[in-house]
Enzyme design. Structure first.
Site, PDB file in Angstrom:
ATOM      1  N   ASP A  85       5.159   0.209   6.876  1.00 51.07           N
ATOM      2  CA  ASP A  85       3.710   0.252   6.688  1.00 51.07           C
ATOM      3  C   ASP A  85       3.322  -0.579   5.464  1.00 51.07           C
ATOM      4  OD1 ASP A  85       1.065   1.086   7.072  1.00 51.07           O
ATOM      5  OD2 ASP A  85       1.327   2.880   5.836  1.00 51.07           O
ATOM      6  N   HIS A 178      -8.056   4.089   2.737  1.00 49.66           N
ATOM      7  CA  HIS A 178      -6.886   4.944   2.538  1.00 49.66           C
ATOM      8  C   HIS A 178      -7.256   6.098   1.614  1.00 49.66           C
ATOM      9  CE1 HIS A 178      -4.451   1.161   3.492  1.00 49.66           C
ATOM     10  NE2 HIS A 178      -4.135   2.025   4.430  1.00 49.66           N
ATOM     11  N   ASN A 232      -1.427   9.739   6.879  1.00 51.83           N
ATOM     12  CA  ASN A 232      -0.553  10.049   5.754  1.00 51.83           C
ATOM     13  C   ASN A 232      -1.176  11.127   4.875  1.00 51.83           C
ATOM     14  OD1 ASN A 232       1.529  10.012   3.888  1.00 51.83           O
ATOM     15  ND2 ASN A 232       0.860   8.136   2.876  1.00 51.83           N
TER      16      ASN A 232
END
Length: 293
Positions: A85, A178, A232
């Site tokens: 990733d 993110h 995540n």
């Protein structure tokens, strides 16, 4: 099923209106939790390592060996890809060399032409070894392992040029970030995603920063062409909350374990790992990839 490259099952997701999960791992227990969830849901899955997580775990070779051997020892039957990733150029090449079956070369911080040229080089090397390739245009916002982006909408022409390099799936900025989403986040730019997928018809799009996006927006993004969703932060929060709760209730938990001392890390880590498995299973259901193995 053995460890596989990801392009076939990601393309199948694109063609059939669902998405597969790319779930980041951080250690042995997280890897087990993701594999258990995928097997329980009979869902194809990518187990992903960021550059930082791989360093923490002992390097890419260790990660590749760990995932490969767990798939065998746990009797996993669903397709599993081992994916890098947000990798730099050198990291992508190293992962190809040590046996990863899928990699993301992230050159989004480079000038567009350099990003395209380096991506094309990675594609040539990776495809020669049967490794699938993801690349990115338009910076994904937020911060992950020191990679920081303001967030933007991927230029359509850049996306088309990136697809022409021969990549297998494309990460494109559509307002996603993110990490935890702030309260004032405006949501996914679904109108831009629609224009993007119209420009590259049938091509799988990857949604990064999948943790915290409302389910209705994720499902609409999948309908419009997203075929892989990265997760995540959501798993990290689930693990953290369960572990904190376990520690807060130490005495009660000790009684439940028949008075045994809970300094055994296997007992201390168990609630968090169970929470990670539950979070992964729940995301698989939202993405629609259950029973698609």
């Amino acid at each position: 099923m053995a460890i596989v490259s990801a392009e076939k099952f990601v393309q199948a997701a694109r063609e059939n209106g669902y998405a597969v999960g790319g779930f980041n791992t951080n250690n042995l227990e997280w890897t087990q939790a993701i594999l258990r969830a995928a097997e329980a849901k009979q869902a194809p899955v990518l187990i992903q390592t960021s550059m930082g997580a791989a360093k923490y775990m002992g390097g890419y070779k260790v990660c590749q060996s760990l995932i490969t051997n767990l798939v065998e020892s746990m009797g996993i039957t669903v397709p599993v890809a081992i994916h890098l990733d947000h990798g730099h150029y050198e990291d992508a090449l190293e992962c190809i060399e040590v046996g990863y079956t899928s990699i993301m070369f992230d050159g989004s911080h480079l000038p567009v032409e350099e990003n395209l040229a380096k991506t094309a080089e990675v594609v040539k090397i990776a495809h020669a070894k049967g490794v699938s390739v993801e690349a990115e245009v338009g910076t994904i916002g937020g911060e992950e392992d020191g990679i920081i982006g303001k967030g933007e909408l991927a230029p359509i022409e850049d996306a088309k040029a990136m697809v022409e390099t021969g990549i297998d799936f494309l990460a494109a900025g559509i307002g996603n970030i993110h990490g935890p989403y702030p309260e004032n986040w405006e949501g996914l730019a679904l109108d831009h995603l629609e224009k993007l997928t119209a420009a590259v018809p049938g091509f799988p799009i990857v949604l990064h920063g999948g943790s915290g996006i409302p389910d209705d927006q994720i499902k609409e993004a999948i309908r419009l062409g997203v075929a892989k969703v990265n997760v995540n932060t959501e798993s990290q929060i689930a693990f953290s909350n369960a572990t904190r709760e376990f520690a807060r209730n130490y005495e009660a938990n000790e009684a439940e374990y028949d008075g045994k001392k809970l300094f055994d890390p296997r007992k201390f880590l168990a609630p968090g790992m169970k929470a990670v498995q539950g979070a992964v299973e729940e995301r698989i259901d939202v993405f629609g990839s259950a029973n698609k193995a």
